[in-house]
Design an enzyme around this catalytic site. Structure first.
Site, PDB file in Angstrom:
ATOM      1  N   GLU A 252      -5.257 -38.532  12.544  1.00  0.00           N
ATOM      2  CA  GLU A 252      -5.785 -39.186  13.751  1.00  0.00           C
ATOM      3  C   GLU A 252      -6.241 -38.163  14.787  1.00  0.00           C
ATOM      4  OE1 GLU A 252      -2.416 -41.774  14.319  1.00  0.00           O
ATOM      5  OE2 GLU A 252      -2.998 -42.869  12.507  1.00  0.00           O
TER       6      GLU A 252
ATOM      7  N   LYS B 244       3.342 -42.045  17.428  1.00  0.00           N
ATOM      8  CA  LYS B 244       1.936 -42.116  17.863  1.00  0.00           C
ATOM      9  C   LYS B 244       1.883 -42.465  19.355  1.00  0.00           C
ATOM     10  CE  LYS B 244       0.645 -43.059  13.152  1.00  0.00           C
ATOM     11  NZ  LYS B 244      -0.289 -43.644  12.196  1.00  0.00           N
TER      12      LYS B 244
ATOM     13  N   HIS C  16      -2.508 -33.978  12.211  1.00  0.00           N
ATOM     14  CA  HIS C  16      -2.491 -35.386  11.780  1.00  0.00           C
ATOM     15  C   HIS C  16      -3.929 -35.895  11.668  1.00  0.00           C
ATOM     16  CE1 HIS C  16      -1.825 -39.688  11.700  1.00  0.00           C
ATOM     17  NE2 HIS C  16      -0.579 -39.425  11.352  1.00  0.00           N
TER      18      HIS C  16
ATOM     19  N   GLU D 264      -0.495 -37.311   3.697  1.00  0.00           N
ATOM     20  CA  GLU D 264      -0.772 -38.652   4.216  1.00  0.00           C
ATOM     21  C   GLU D 264      -2.208 -39.036   3.878  1.00  0.00           C
ATOM     22  OE1 GLU D 264       1.901 -39.821   7.739  1.00  0.00           O
ATOM     23  OE2 GLU D 264       0.185 -38.764   8.554  1.00  0.00           O
TER      24      GLU D 264
ATOM     25  N   ASN E 253       6.938 -40.766  13.470  1.00  0.00           N
ATOM     26  CA  ASN E 253       5.783 -40.464  14.315  1.00  0.00           C
ATOM     27  C   ASN E 253       5.467 -41.718  15.127  1.00  0.00           C
ATOM     28  OD1 ASN E 253       3.371 -39.804  15.476  1.00  0.00           O
ATOM     29  ND2 ASN E 253       2.194 -39.703  13.568  1.00  0.00           N
TER      30      ASN E 253
ATOM     31  N   SER F 224       2.070 -46.142   5.459  1.00  0.00           N
ATOM     32  CA  SER F 224       2.628 -47.475   5.204  1.00  0.00           C
ATOM     33  C   SER F 224       3.984 -47.439   4.506  1.00  0.00           C
ATOM     34  CB  SER F 224       1.631 -48.328   4.407  1.00  0.00           C
ATOM     35  OG  SER F 224       0.407 -48.392   5.098  1.00  0.00           O
TER      36      SER F 224
ATOM     37  N   GLY G 267      -1.337 -47.232   7.999  1.00  0.00           N
ATOM     38  CA  GLY G 267      -1.482 -48.441   8.813  1.00  0.00           C
ATOM     39  C   GLY G 267      -1.718 -49.711   8.014  1.00  0.00           C
TER      40      GLY G 267
END
Ligand code: 13P
Length: 254
Positions: A98, A11, A96, A166, A9, A214, A172
């Site tokens: 985000e 992003k 996702h 996730e 991904n 991560s 991150g």
């Protein structure tokens, strides 16, 4: 042994088309030597036309990071499955965290997953809790996220469904801050249980479960091996060719 599924991904990276092409070509070149892993790269939409040319005939599949639930219409800023499939996208990350943080509800994610699967894509449904407390209420949270989407799916849709777990608190960070494999194994089993309750054992077994948050070269093998997952969803390390190929290699061998 079943192939491991490793999804990149990207992003909102990289900023330049030349850079996107460089990373994609590097991944493609390395992947040709890896056995035991299926690789999907999900770049920003704008890079699809160029990357589709590079992907032709290769082993790396293309995906996107979101899709809308209509073919066309007055939906400013949206992209439909039909548009992206013209550039060889066959996979879609949906829900996702985000995007959920920008306001996507379970209901909206469910609609997108349903429609995208109907259009022939493999949908990668993301779920994950914001944090963890002692009382284990995050299990209820994950159950709610999953059931909201499952309620609209038929058994045969499961052939085109992948679930990416996730946990938001593990995204991150450094490898040391990723999830503990023991906790991941528990969650993998919990997701399988919910799938089985809803659809029965055989159809549920077809759904692959991934971990994201991560993932790095030094934790990929144990996450796959001890976490009981079928593969990984990789964020920042997927923009670094060397790191991503290392993840692929160790996961394939796990
Ligand atoms: P990182 O690998 O950068 O933590 O991102 C995980 C993720 O959100 C993938 O979808």
């Amino acid at each position: 042994m079943a192939q491991k599924l490793i999804i990149a991904n990207w992003k909102m990276f990289p900023t330049k088309p030349a850079e996107a092409k460089r990373i994609f070509s590097g991944i493609q070149k390395g992947v040709s030597k890896v056995r035991g892993a299926q690789t999907v790269v999900c770049p920003p939409y704008v890079f699809l036309p160029e990357l589709a040319k590079l992907a032709k005939g290769g082993k790396v599949k293309l995906g996107v990071q979101d899709l809308f639930y209509e073919e066309s219409g007055a939906f400013t800023g949206q992209v439909s499955p039909a548009m992206a499939s013209a550039y060889k996208a066959t996979w879609a990350i949906l829900g996702h965290s985000e995007r959920r943080a920008l306001g996507e509800s379970n209901e909206l994610v469910g609609r997108k997953v349903r429609y995208t699967i109907q259009q022939g894509y493999t949908a990668v449904l993301c779920v994950g809790e914001r944090g963890r407390s002692e009382d284990g209420e995050y299990y209820t949270f994950i159950r709610t996220e999953l059931e909201a989407v499952f309620s609209g799916l038929r058994r045969k849709d499961l052939e085109r469904l992948v679930i990416a777990y996730e946990p938001i608190w593990a995204i991150g960070k450094r490898a040391e801050e990723a999830m503990q494999t023991r906790d991941l194994m528990e969650m993998t089993l919990f997701i399988k249980k919910i799938l089985t309750e809803r659809f029965g054992r055989k159809p549920a077994e077809r759904v692959r479960i991934l971990y994201g948050g991560s993932v790095k070269p030094n934790n990929a093998a144990e996450l796959v091996h001890e976490g009981g997952v079928d593969g990984l969803l990789v964020g920042s390390a997927s923009l670094d060719v060397r790191q991503f190929l290392e993840i692929l290699n160790v996961a394939a061998a796990a």
